[in-house]
Motif scaffolding. Structure first.
Motif, short mmCIF file in Angstrom:
data_model
loop_
_atom_site.label_atom_id
_atom_site.label_comp_id
_atom_site.label_asym_id
_atom_site.label_seq_id
_atom_site.Cartn_x
_atom_site.Cartn_y
_atom_site.Cartn_z
N SER A 144 0.85 -1.17 0.00
CA SER A 144 0.00 0.00 0.00
C SER A 144 0.90 1.24 0.00
O SER A 144 1.78 1.37 0.85
N THR B 15 -1.66 7.70 -0.57
CA THR B 15 -2.23 7.76 -1.92
C THR B 15 -3.45 6.86 -2.11
O THR B 15 -4.22 7.07 -3.05
N GLU C 243 -3.17 3.99 -3.19
CA GLU C 243 -2.75 3.10 -4.29
C GLU C 243 -2.18 1.80 -3.74
O GLU C 243 -1.50 1.79 -2.71
N GLU C 244 -2.44 0.72 -4.42
CA GLU C 244 -1.82 -0.56 -4.11
C GLU C 244 -1.00 -1.00 -5.31
O GLU C 244 -1.44 -0.89 -6.45
N ILE C 245 0.22 -1.49 -5.04
CA ILE C 245 1.04 -2.06 -6.10
C ILE C 245 1.22 -3.54 -5.80
O ILE C 245 1.30 -3.94 -4.64
#
Length: 225
Positions: A12, A16, A18-20
Motif C-alpha cells: 500500500s 495515496t 494506491e496498491e502495487i
C-alpha cells in the motif's frame, strides 16, 4: 538471479490509496553495505575470527527466493538461533521506486557455515506500507533513524548515515546482475546491534523515522517451528 515469485507481493503506497502488486520479481539481500570501507573490512575480520567466510566482493548481493518476502507479520522459524535486523527496503515496480522497511531475519547458527544459506533459511518480513520515491538519486537516508525491538527491548537504534546511498546500492545491484527493467525487492543493509550480541525472540518490531514526521513500521512474530 531472477526468479519468479510463487505468490504476488502487495504493498500500500502511503498517502495515496494506491496498491502495487509485484509478481515474477527478483529478491535480494544486500550485505556489507557500509560507507566506510575500513569499518566494513574490520567487521569482515571480526566475523572471520568466529568462522564466517569473507565475502568475495563488497557489497554482496545475496539472491533470495521471492516467496520469503512477506507482509503478513506471522512467521515460523527453526530450532536454531535466529534473529532479525532492521533494514530499508528498496522496491522497483513498473519502473517506479518505493521505500519500505523490513527485517533480514537470519539463521545465526547456519551463518558461520554459509552466509547465503543462513539468509535463505528465514523469512524476510517487510512492511505492507511503502513510500513512493520520485527521484532515487535524491533519496537520502542519512537523517533517518532506524530502530529494532525484540520482545519489547531495544535491539538496534541509529541513523542510516553509515550506509551507502540507496542509488549507489541499486546501481551496483543492477550493474552486477544485468537485471534490466524488471521488478525487484532489495533489503539494503543494517546498523550495529546496541550490545553487539545476537538475540532470539518472538516479537519483533522495526521502524524507520524520516525527516518531517513520516515513518515506516512493521511488527512480526517468529515462532519456533
Amino acid at each position: 538471479m531472477n526468479a519468479a515469485a510463487d505468490k504476488p507481493l502487495a504493498f500500500s503506497v502511503d498517502g495515496t490509496g494506491e496498491e502495487i502488486v509485484l509478481s515474477g520479481f527478483t529478491a535480494v539481500v544486500a550485505g556489507y553495505t557500509g560507507r566506510d570501507l575500513a569499518a566494513v573490512q574490520h567487521h569482515i575480520d571480526e566475523l572471520a575470527a568466529i568462522g564466517v567466510a569473507p565475502p568475495p566482493e563488497i557489497p554482496m548481493f545475496y539472491p533470495m527466493p521471492p516467496e520469503l518476502f512477506d507482509t503478513s507479520g506471522r512467521h515460523t522459524g527453526s530450532e536454531h538461533l535466529t534473529s532479525g535486523e532492521v533494514e530499508p527496503v528498496y522496491i522497483r515496480h513498473a519502473g517506479r521506486y518505493f521505500l519500505g522497511i523490513g527485517s533480514d531475519h537470519t539463521d545465526r547458527d547456519l551463518e558461520t557455515q554459509d552466509v547465503a544459506a543462513s539468509k535463505r533459511a528465514c523469512p524476510k518480513p517487510v512492511s505492507r506500507t511503502v513510500i513512493a520515491v520520485d527521484d532515487l538519486a535524491a533519496l537520502s537516508l542519512d537523517e533517518c533513524v532506524a530502530r529494532c525491538w525484540v520482545d519489547g527491548d531495544r535491539y538496534q537504534e541509529g541513523t542510516l548515515s553509515g550506509l551507502r546511498t540507496p542509488k549507489e546500492i541499486v546501481d551496483l545491484f543492477l550493474e552486477r546482475t544485468g537485471l534490466g527493467d524488471d521488478d525487484f525487492v532489495c533489503l539494503g543493509g543494517t546498523l550495529p546491534l546496541l550490545d553487539g550480541k545476537f538475540r532470539a525472540g518472538t516479537r519483533w518490531r522495526v521502524r524507520l523515522d524520516l525527516p518531517g514526521g513520516r515513518f515506516l513500521e512493521h511488527e512480526y512474530t517468529m515462532e519456533k517451528g
